[in-house]
Scaffold this motif. Structure first.
Motif, mmCIF file in Angstrom:
data_model
loop_
_atom_site.group_PDB
_atom_site.id
_atom_site.type_symbol
_atom_site.label_atom_id
_atom_site.label_comp_id
_atom_site.label_asym_id
_atom_site.label_seq_id
_atom_site.Cartn_x
_atom_site.Cartn_y
_atom_site.Cartn_z
ATOM 1 N N ASN A 1 -81.466 -53.204 59.210
ATOM 2 C CA ASN A 1 -82.914 -53.881 58.861
ATOM 3 C C ASN A 1 -83.625 -53.035 58.224
ATOM 4 O O ASN A 1 -85.019 -53.155 58.251
ATOM 5 N N LEU A 2 -83.331 -51.556 57.463
ATOM 6 C CA LEU A 2 -83.980 -50.714 56.802
ATOM 7 C C LEU A 2 -83.835 -51.679 55.653
ATOM 8 O O LEU A 2 -85.003 -51.473 54.760
ATOM 9 N N VAL A 3 -82.685 -52.245 54.893
ATOM 10 C CA VAL A 3 -82.662 -52.263 53.971
ATOM 11 C C VAL A 3 -82.513 -53.839 53.862
ATOM 12 O O VAL A 3 -81.847 -54.454 54.343
ATOM 13 N N PRO A 4 -83.191 -54.798 52.877
ATOM 14 C CA PRO A 4 -82.719 -56.627 53.590
ATOM 15 C C PRO A 4 -81.645 -56.667 53.094
ATOM 16 O O PRO A 4 -80.731 -56.599 51.574
ATOM 17 N N GLY A 5 -80.607 -57.866 53.994
ATOM 18 C CA GLY A 5 -79.592 -58.180 53.668
ATOM 19 C C GLY A 5 -78.393 -56.553 53.615
ATOM 20 O O GLY A 5 -77.361 -57.383 52.839
ATOM 21 N N SER A 6 -78.347 -56.099 54.106
ATOM 22 C CA SER A 6 -77.367 -54.373 54.221
ATOM 23 C C SER A 6 -76.633 -55.263 55.074
ATOM 24 O O SER A 6 -75.636 -54.260 55.456
ATOM 25 N N THR A 7 -76.656 -55.881 55.860
ATOM 26 C CA THR A 7 -74.919 -55.830 57.152
ATOM 27 C C THR A 7 -75.306 -57.968 56.856
ATOM 28 O O THR A 7 -75.984 -58.935 56.685
ATOM 29 N N ALA B 1 -77.968 -50.289 45.764
ATOM 30 C CA ALA B 1 -77.932 -49.299 47.649
ATOM 31 C C ALA B 1 -79.362 -49.501 48.320
ATOM 32 O O ALA B 1 -79.000 -49.487 49.837
ATOM 33 N N LEU B 2 -80.320 -49.083 47.943
ATOM 34 C CA LEU B 2 -81.635 -49.318 48.737
ATOM 35 C C LEU B 2 -82.149 -50.648 47.873
ATOM 36 O O LEU B 2 -83.341 -51.029 48.101
ATOM 37 N N HIS B 3 -81.692 -52.022 47.611
ATOM 38 C CA HIS B 3 -81.799 -53.211 47.047
ATOM 39 C C HIS B 3 -84.037 -53.618 48.341
ATOM 40 O O HIS B 3 -83.014 -54.239 49.016
ATOM 41 N N GLY B 4 -84.852 -53.676 47.595
ATOM 42 C CA GLY B 4 -85.426 -54.614 48.586
ATOM 43 C C GLY B 4 -86.136 -53.464 48.966
ATOM 44 O O GLY B 4 -87.058 -54.172 50.086
ATOM 45 N N LEU B 5 -85.542 -51.828 48.901
ATOM 46 C CA LEU B 5 -86.800 -50.978 49.549
ATOM 47 C C LEU B 5 -87.819 -50.350 48.860
ATOM 48 O O LEU B 5 -87.475 -50.064 47.909
ATOM 49 N N GLN B 6 -88.901 -50.527 49.924
ATOM 50 C CA GLN B 6 -90.247 -50.412 49.129
ATOM 51 C C GLN B 6 -90.270 -48.928 49.903
ATOM 52 O O GLN B 6 -90.538 -48.519 50.575
ATOM 53 N N PRO C 1 -87.051 -58.122 63.150
ATOM 54 C CA PRO C 1 -87.748 -58.020 61.271
ATOM 55 C C PRO C 1 -87.285 -57.074 60.574
ATOM 56 O O PRO C 1 -86.781 -55.744 61.624
ATOM 57 N N SER C 2 -87.368 -56.256 59.494
ATOM 58 C CA SER C 2 -86.345 -55.230 58.916
ATOM 59 C C SER C 2 -87.569 -54.585 58.484
ATOM 60 O O SER C 2 -89.010 -54.825 58.825
ATOM 61 N N VAL C 3 -87.451 -53.019 58.126
ATOM 62 C CA VAL C 3 -88.255 -52.112 57.393
ATOM 63 C C VAL C 3 -88.909 -52.565 56.284
ATOM 64 O O VAL C 3 -90.457 -52.664 56.587
#
Length: 933
Positions: free
Chosen positions: A209-215, A245-250, A222-224
């Motif tokens: 749940n770190l990166v949206p859609g990573s699994t 690799a980090l798509h969607g992460l802020q 909920p994601s981080v």
């Protein structure tokens, strides 16, 4: 124990024996309860760091988070559960270090107040519910400091109970075997250092749940999505980023220090937002303008790289920077328009470079720069108006340069400057008025200079100067008047410090004072200098004569609000030291004083009597000889006692009398004791102290005399050379008796109605002890007491011989703890209950049994039945090996109360086993008949 002294207890024929002996019986049991409350833990440091802010200087322990004080730091751990049983459950921080450990389910369930957990446990196995119950945990660290990485598997839901977790760190661990770990949504900082990461894309598989859609598996949790800090520094194999690799992460901050990953790889990573990027120690030779411009970075740290020159094109994409660090790069020059092309820059760190010969200070132009660090740049001169083009500057750091003089106007135009650091320069003279252009200055640092005289008029100009640091490599004369708003003053000089004060009181608001020199003198003309607001006083190297009552004009006549005194001296005149006039002193640290004189203990005792409100006392390098009860008698408020770096230290036996008022924390750090049996009481006290945590005795050594260079462990010396100290047992007895009498007095208080129920229960127990209660049905013939080391012989030889059915045997019914105690039943309760329903008690004794805690307890209970309740089960002793009668008496003195036929020496009867068994069965049968009658 008092229970079995022949002289203290009348014979059983006395009809009043049972009732007269009741208080002493209760006394023995209360003593046992007190002993069982010990929380001294080997290889653990347990303390409250709020009592002494610099506790880590004396006692090593792991680093804590700000605001956390109650901690336990344990090392050499092999069994986590066993270690935690001896740690207080109110700890806020817990650090565990060891090898090959397992974190079982609910391992920390009793530590509901825990906010920081640091695990350095090597090959760690973490079970799914290991962190259950840690609702308040905010910081969790997995650390392994060896060069290579260790494999660590975490179950996907292991972090689920950590609802308040803010920081999660893995250092030296490889998480490749873990997948889909659920991060708490409260997480703000994630760290993976010295791991085996090779691509940023691997984070998607590790943390679902770190990166949206990573699994591929939809997660209902909920994601981080947003992190304050992602620290991936020191990953020596991390060289690729990976597309999206980090798509969607802020992210607010990304730390890639000492990693081979190129910053350009971040452009295709899909990272949505980034404020701060740290690229320390990566061998970078040019400013990463592309990355800075792409993310519109606000902060960039490029320290310890190889950027020796900066060209104008390199700055084209850096216009958004507010913070820039270029420390330790070997910079030789800056572009003329360096600051003008960075319009948002507020903090600039250029320390540890080579800008001194080429830096054009008037060329530094910026309307927003607030912090500038030019430390260690070989600057020699500050020309007139050197920083006048930085009107908003609030902090200026010029530490460690070659500045020799400051002319009037060097600091012109800095009307908002609050902090100025000129320490460790070659400044010899300060001209009057050099601070006149700094009206807002709050902090001034002039340590490590060549100044010999400081005049009050040289410090005029700032109206709110709160913090002042002055220093000279030789001697320093300081003249008044002083800045009126001064709150903190630190003065250092190798030779001496002299304060020359005229007709004013210059220290009315001063709260913190530090003096470090070989000597300090006060010259006052027709006035007395007071420090009415001083809270913290640190003196290093100065003679104790500064506190002498014989001094005509005392440096510190009285300190009414002083709370903390740190006094270390290299002089040999501690005899005249006086601490009167400090009624609120709570923390006293004394070091390097000479207490080797004939009246050393008397002087230390007198000194401590003057400060009865002490809560913390630190004694270091004092050589006090022997500490006695009189030294600490008047320190009733003491919370922490620390004795550090002492040689040939003795502890008087009369210190035992102070055990009830000993502070909660007693630390012995780097102590060499004298090998004397008079101090043997500290062994049982340190391991059984009911209300005091004792640190350091298990690692201490002792010496027999000045020529003894062997390293003899202190506790080993006590056990090998000293008999069991009856004084400590006497103290426990008297202390328990006083406690018992107090409880009985409370039971008689008519206003406390809730105590009457307890009184009724006590009366019922009393009648039963006197033999007037209802008779119990006897279930067992013999209760067998033995230690773990003798269990094999008992089960293979003794039990078959006694339980053999007729006609070959008696068919006795035995009670064996391992077999007949209920599952989950408290062993103490089970022992007492089963002894009551047994006709006899057979104690199998050996040298190992006398060292067993449970065998000692069972033998005490058997003695209690013999002396106080003769109608209960009678004890019989079976000796497996020769035992010194004196040794047996020193533990229980049971031999005074038994008849000759109650002894069975197996080592004398091994030649005829059948005859020995028949004799034992016959005695057991007779004892059983007496019990029935």
């Amino acid at each position: 124990t008092v229970l079995l002294h022949k002289e203290a207890v009348p014979r059983m024929e006395n009809p009043l024996f049972s009732s007269a002996f009741l208080p002493l019986s209760l006394l023995a049991f209360v003593s046992q309860v007190l002993v069982s409350r010990a929380w001294t833990t080997p290889d653990c440091t347990i303390a409250d760091s709020s009592l002494l802010t610099n506790l880590s200087y004396y006692i090593p322990f792991c680093s804590l988070a700000p605001g956390l004080y109650l901690f336990a730091s344990c090392s050499n751990i092999k069994d986590v559960a066993q270690t935690l049983r001896a740690v207080p459950q109110d700890r806020e921080a817990l650090c565990l270090q060891g090898m090959g450990s397992v974190l079982p389910a609910n391992a920390f369930a009793d530590f509901s107040s825990l906010q920081l957990l640091r695990l350095q446990l090597g090959n760690l196995k973490v079970t799914s519910k290991a962190f259950q119950g840690l609702d308040q945990l905010q910081h969790l660290y997995f650390e392994h400091h060896a060069p290579c990485c260790l494999s660590l598997f975490l179950p996907p839901d292991v972090l689920e109970p950590l609802r308040s977790l803010h920081s999660l760190s893995f250092q030296g661990y490889c998480l490749n075997s873990s997948q889909n770990i659920q991060l708490p949504i409260s997480l703000t900082c994630l760290t993976l250092r010295h791991s085996c990461l090779t691509k940023l894309q691997e984070l998607q598989g590790l943390f679902s749940n770190l990166v949206p859609g990573s699994t591929l598996t939809a997660s209902p949790r909920p994601s981080v999505y947003f992190l304050e800090v992602l620290d991936l520094s020191s990953n020596l194999q991390l060289s690729q980023a990976g597309v999206r690799a980090l798509h969607g992460l802020q992210l607010h901050s990304l730390i890639l220090d000492s990693t081979p990953l190129s910053s350009l790889g971040l452009l295709d990573s899909g990272l949505l937002h980034l404020d701060f990027l740290s690229l320390v120690d990566k061998g970078i030779k040019k400013l990463p303008g592309n990355v800075t411009g792409y993310f519109a970075l606000h902060a960039l740290d490029l320290g310890r790289n190889q950027i020796q020159n900066i060209e104008d094109p390199d700055l084209a994409s850096c216009h958004s920077l507010e913070i820039l660090s270029l420390h330790d790069n070997g910079l030789r020059s800056l572009p003329i328009r360096f600051l003008s092309v960075l319009p948002q820059l507020q903090r600039l760190n250029l320390s540890m470079n080579n800008l001194g010969p080429t830096l054009v200070l008037p060329g530094l132009v910026s309307a927003k720069l607030r912090v500038l660090d030019l430390s260690y740049n070989e600057l020699c001169n500050l020309p007139y108006g050197a920083f006048s083009f930085l009107p908003q500057l609030q902090e200026l750091w010029l530490r460690g340069n070659n500045i020799s003089s400051l002319i009037n106007g060097s600091l012109e135009g800095l009307r908002w400057l609050k902090t100025l650091d000129l320490s460790w320069n070659q400044i010899k003279v300060l001209n009057p008025g050099w601070l006149s252009s700094l009206p807002a200055l709050i902090s001034l640092n002039l340590l490590g200079t060549y100044l010999e005289h400081i005049l009050g008029k040289q410090l005029q100009g700032p109206h709110k100067l709160h913090c002042l640091q002055l220093g000279s490599l030789d001697m320093l004369d300081i003249y008044s008047p002083w800045p009126p708003a001064l709150l903190s003053l630190e003065v250092r000089a190798e030779g001496f410090i002299r304060f020359i004060v005229h007709n004013e009181e210059p220290f009315l608001l001063l709260e913190n004072l530090t003096l470090q020199s070989a000597n300090a003198q006060l010259f006052s003309y027709n006035t007395t200098v007071y420090f009415p607001s001083l809270h913290h006083l640190t003196l290093r190297g100065i003679s104790s004569y500064i506190f002498s009552s014989h001094q005509p004009l005392k440096f510190f006549p009285e300190l009414p609000l002083l709370e903390h005194l740190h006094f270390w001296s290299d002089h040999m005149d501690a005899d005249t030291m006086c601490l009167l006039g400090m009624p609120r002193l709570q923390v006293l640290e004394l070091g390097d004083l000479n207490f080797l004189s004939e009246f050393s203990l008397v002087n230390l005792e007198i000194l401590l009597k003057q400060v009865p409100q002490l809560q913390v006392l630190v004694l270091s390098h004092l050589n006090p000889g022997t500490l006695s009860m009189s030294t600490f008698r008047d320190l009733g408020h003491l919370q922490l006692l620390l004795v550090n770096s002492e040689y040939s230290l003795g502890l008087d036996s009369n210190l035992q009398e102070l055990i009830p008022q000993m502070p909660p924390y007693v630390f012995f750090s780097d102590i060499t004791f004298t090998c004397q049996c008079e101090s043997s009481w500290v062994g049982p006290w340190a391991t059984r102290a009911p209300n005091t945590f004792v640190y350091g005795l298990d690692k201490s050594i002792c010496i027999a005399d000045a020529s003894d260079y062997s390293k003899t462990p202190l506790l080993s010396f006590f056990s090998d050379h000293c008999t069991h100290d009856p004084g400590f047992q006497g103290f426990l007895a008297s202390f328990s008796l006083v406690s018992l009498m107090s409880i009985l007095a409370l039971l008689g208080c008519r206003k406390w109605y809730w105590l009457h129920n307890l009184q009724n229960l006590f009366h019922a127990w009393w009648w039963e002890l006197c033999g007037r209660g209802p008779r119990r049905q006897l279930y067992y013939d013999v209760f067998v007491s033995y230690c773990e080391q003798d269990q094999a012989w008992v089960l293979e030889e003794l039990v078959p011989a006694l339980e053999k059915p007729p006609p070959m045997g008696e068919g006795l019914k035995l009670c064996l703890p391992y077999r007949d105690f209920g599952l989950g039943q408290d062993r103490m309760d089970a022992t007492v209950a089963n002894m009551k329903i047994s006709r006899a008690i057979l104690c199998v004794l050996s040298c190992q049994a006398l060292k067993s805690t449970w065998c000692n307890l069972e033998l005490r209970l058997a003695t209690y039945h013999l002396v106080v309740r003769p109608r209960m089960a009678r004890p019989l002793l079976l000796f497996l090996e020769p035992i010194n009668s004196q040794e047996l008496c020193s533990y229980h003195r049971l031999t005074r109360w038994l008849q000759k036929e109650d002894y069975f020496d197996l080592h004398q009867g091994r030649e005829d086993w059948d005859s020995f068994c028949e004799q034992l069965r016959r005695r057991l049968r007779k004892v059983g008949q007496e019990r029935e009658d």
